[in-house]
Motif scaffolding. Sequence first.
Motif, mmCIF file in Angstrom:
data_model
loop_
_atom_site.group_PDB
_atom_site.id
_atom_site.type_symbol
_atom_site.label_atom_id
_atom_site.label_comp_id
_atom_site.label_asym_id
_atom_site.label_seq_id
_atom_site.Cartn_x
_atom_site.Cartn_y
_atom_site.Cartn_z
ATOM 1 N N GLY A 23 0.825 -1.202 0.000
ATOM 2 C CA GLY A 23 0.000 0.000 0.000
ATOM 3 C C GLY A 23 0.859 1.251 0.000
ATOM 4 N N ALA A 24 0.187 2.376 0.083
ATOM 5 C CA ALA A 24 0.894 3.657 0.050
ATOM 6 C C ALA A 24 0.473 4.510 1.236
ATOM 7 C CB ALA A 24 0.606 4.391 -1.254
ATOM 8 N N LYS A 25 1.369 5.385 1.639
ATOM 9 C CA LYS A 25 1.086 6.320 2.729
ATOM 10 C C LYS A 25 0.485 7.620 2.206
ATOM 11 C CE LYS A 25 4.719 4.675 5.802
ATOM 12 N NZ LYS A 25 5.918 5.040 6.578
ATOM 13 N N GLY A 26 0.607 7.835 0.883
ATOM 14 C CA GLY A 26 0.067 9.054 0.313
ATOM 15 C C GLY A 26 0.792 9.436 -0.953
ATOM 16 N N VAL A 27 0.471 10.621 -1.426
ATOM 17 C CA VAL A 27 1.066 11.181 -2.640
ATOM 18 C C VAL A 27 1.431 12.626 -2.349
ATOM 19 C CG1 VAL A 27 0.635 11.852 -5.042
ATOM 20 C CG2 VAL A 27 -0.261 9.688 -4.177
ATOM 21 N N ASP A 28 2.638 13.011 -2.687
ATOM 22 C CA ASP A 28 3.071 14.403 -2.571
ATOM 23 C C ASP A 28 3.202 15.006 -3.965
ATOM 24 O OD1 ASP A 28 3.275 14.265 0.190
ATOM 25 O OD2 ASP A 28 5.438 13.918 0.201
ATOM 26 N N GLU A 29 3.101 16.315 -4.027
ATOM 27 C CA GLU A 29 3.420 17.082 -5.237
ATOM 28 C C GLU A 29 2.611 16.682 -6.465
ATOM 29 O OE1 GLU A 29 7.697 17.339 -5.898
ATOM 30 O OE2 GLU A 29 8.032 16.913 -3.775
ATOM 31 N N LEU A 30 1.349 16.275 -6.288
ATOM 32 C CA LEU A 30 0.513 15.924 -7.436
ATOM 33 C C LEU A 30 0.220 17.176 -8.257
ATOM 34 C CD1 LEU A 30 -1.289 14.012 -9.075
ATOM 35 C CD2 LEU A 30 -3.118 14.478 -7.424
ATOM 36 N N ARG A 31 0.579 17.110 -9.533
ATOM 37 C CA ARG A 31 0.329 18.232 -10.456
ATOM 38 C C ARG A 31 -0.175 17.696 -11.783
ATOM 39 N NH1 ARG A 31 1.187 19.915 -6.250
ATOM 40 N NH2 ARG A 31 2.495 21.612 -5.545
ATOM 41 N N TRP A 32 -1.186 18.370 -12.333
ATOM 42 C CA TRP A 32 -1.679 18.073 -13.675
ATOM 43 C C TRP A 32 -1.103 19.146 -14.583
ATOM 44 C CZ3 TRP A 32 -6.180 17.944 -10.073
ATOM 45 C CH2 TRP A 32 -6.341 16.671 -9.535
ATOM 46 N N ARG A 33 -0.132 18.762 -15.385
ATOM 47 C CA ARG A 33 0.681 19.712 -16.150
ATOM 48 C C ARG A 33 0.005 20.217 -17.416
ATOM 49 N NH1 ARG A 33 4.324 21.403 -12.508
ATOM 50 N NH2 ARG A 33 5.230 19.649 -11.428
ATOM 51 N N ARG A 34 -0.749 19.364 -18.068
ATOM 52 C CA ARG A 34 -1.486 19.768 -19.269
ATOM 53 C C ARG A 34 -2.649 18.813 -19.454
ATOM 54 N NH1 ARG A 34 3.328 19.676 -21.300
ATOM 55 N NH2 ARG A 34 3.028 21.607 -22.428
ATOM 56 N N PRO A 35 -3.672 19.238 -20.178
ATOM 57 C CA PRO A 35 -4.857 18.395 -20.344
ATOM 58 C C PRO A 35 -4.558 17.115 -21.132
ATOM 59 C CG PRO A 35 -5.309 20.665 -21.005
ATOM 60 C CD PRO A 35 -3.834 20.559 -20.799
ATOM 61 N N VAL A 36 -5.278 16.065 -20.768
ATOM 62 C CA VAL A 36 -5.251 14.808 -21.510
ATOM 63 C C VAL A 36 -6.506 14.776 -22.373
ATOM 64 C CG1 VAL A 36 -5.392 12.291 -21.304
ATOM 65 C CG2 VAL A 36 -3.873 13.601 -19.797
ATOM 66 N N GLU A 37 -6.304 14.487 -23.646
ATOM 67 C CA GLU A 37 -7.398 14.526 -24.618
ATOM 68 C C GLU A 37 -7.665 13.142 -25.204
ATOM 69 O OE1 GLU A 37 -5.603 17.228 -27.375
ATOM 70 O OE2 GLU A 37 -6.258 18.995 -26.237
ATOM 71 N N PRO A 38 -8.872 12.943 -25.748
ATOM 72 C CA PRO A 38 -9.137 11.684 -26.439
ATOM 73 C C PRO A 38 -8.082 11.466 -27.537
ATOM 74 C CG PRO A 38 -11.144 12.986 -26.262
ATOM 75 C CD PRO A 38 -10.011 13.860 -25.803
ATOM 76 N N GLY A 39 -7.594 10.247 -27.645
ATOM 77 C CA GLY A 39 -6.568 9.936 -28.633
ATOM 78 C C GLY A 39 -5.151 10.022 -28.098
ATOM 79 N N ASP A 40 -4.968 10.630 -26.930
ATOM 80 C CA ASP A 40 -3.625 10.675 -26.335
ATOM 81 C C ASP A 40 -3.181 9.254 -25.979
ATOM 82 O OD1 ASP A 40 -3.225 13.395 -26.499
ATOM 83 O OD2 ASP A 40 -3.575 13.802 -24.376
ATOM 84 N N SER A 41 -1.891 9.062 -25.985
ATOM 85 C CA SER A 41 -1.286 7.802 -25.578
ATOM 86 C C SER A 41 -0.346 8.108 -24.419
ATOM 87 C CB SER A 41 -0.523 7.191 -26.758
ATOM 88 O OG SER A 41 0.033 5.961 -26.390
ATOM 89 N N LEU A 42 -0.698 7.613 -23.233
ATOM 90 C CA LEU A 42 0.055 7.942 -22.035
ATOM 91 C C LEU A 42 1.100 6.875 -21.720
ATOM 92 C CD1 LEU A 42 -2.818 9.125 -19.665
ATOM 93 C CD2 LEU A 42 -1.512 10.454 -21.338
ATOM 94 N N SER A 43 2.201 7.302 -21.130
ATOM 95 C CA SER A 43 3.205 6.388 -20.590
ATOM 96 C C SER A 43 3.814 7.045 -19.357
ATOM 97 C CB SER A 43 4.279 6.058 -21.628
ATOM 98 O OG SER A 43 4.939 7.217 -22.052
#
Length: 147
Positions: free
Chosen positions: A81-101
């Motif tokens: 398990g995890a104790k939490g998440v630090d520094e969560l940032r959404w840098r730019r929008p994710v759009e339909p058709g994007d391929s994430l890695s």
Amino acid sequence: MTIFFDDLAVDDEWTSGEYAVTEAEIREFADQYDPQWFHTDPDRAAEESPYEGLIASGWHTTAMTMRLLVDNFLSDAATMGAKGVDELRWRRPVEPGDSLSIQATVEDKAVDSESRGTVRLRIETTNGDDEPVCTMVGIVMFARREE
């Protein structure tokens, strides 16, 4: 092979395969968890949104990141398990058709007890143009090898 706390070193890295983002998935996630119009209404989003179209919820982006992390690293690890998440940032929008890695890097580690340690994993999610869309530091507990 199961990866234990003791097997990890600062600066170890993992990369993932790709995750294809679809409009249907964006809308389904948003309908259930983040029903804001720029996540659910492609016509209105195309006309009124500063993004000029439908975008994934940041929470959905984080969930897709977690999927990539589990599929490409955590499923082979003795995580607890995890104790939490630090520094969560959404840098730019994710759009339909994007391929994430993702790329995950061990930033730090500390022994908690004889049986467990905590690892700080710096995680960067990128789109198909290699642009960061999400960054965070996961604080993950790992079992230690029995001596």
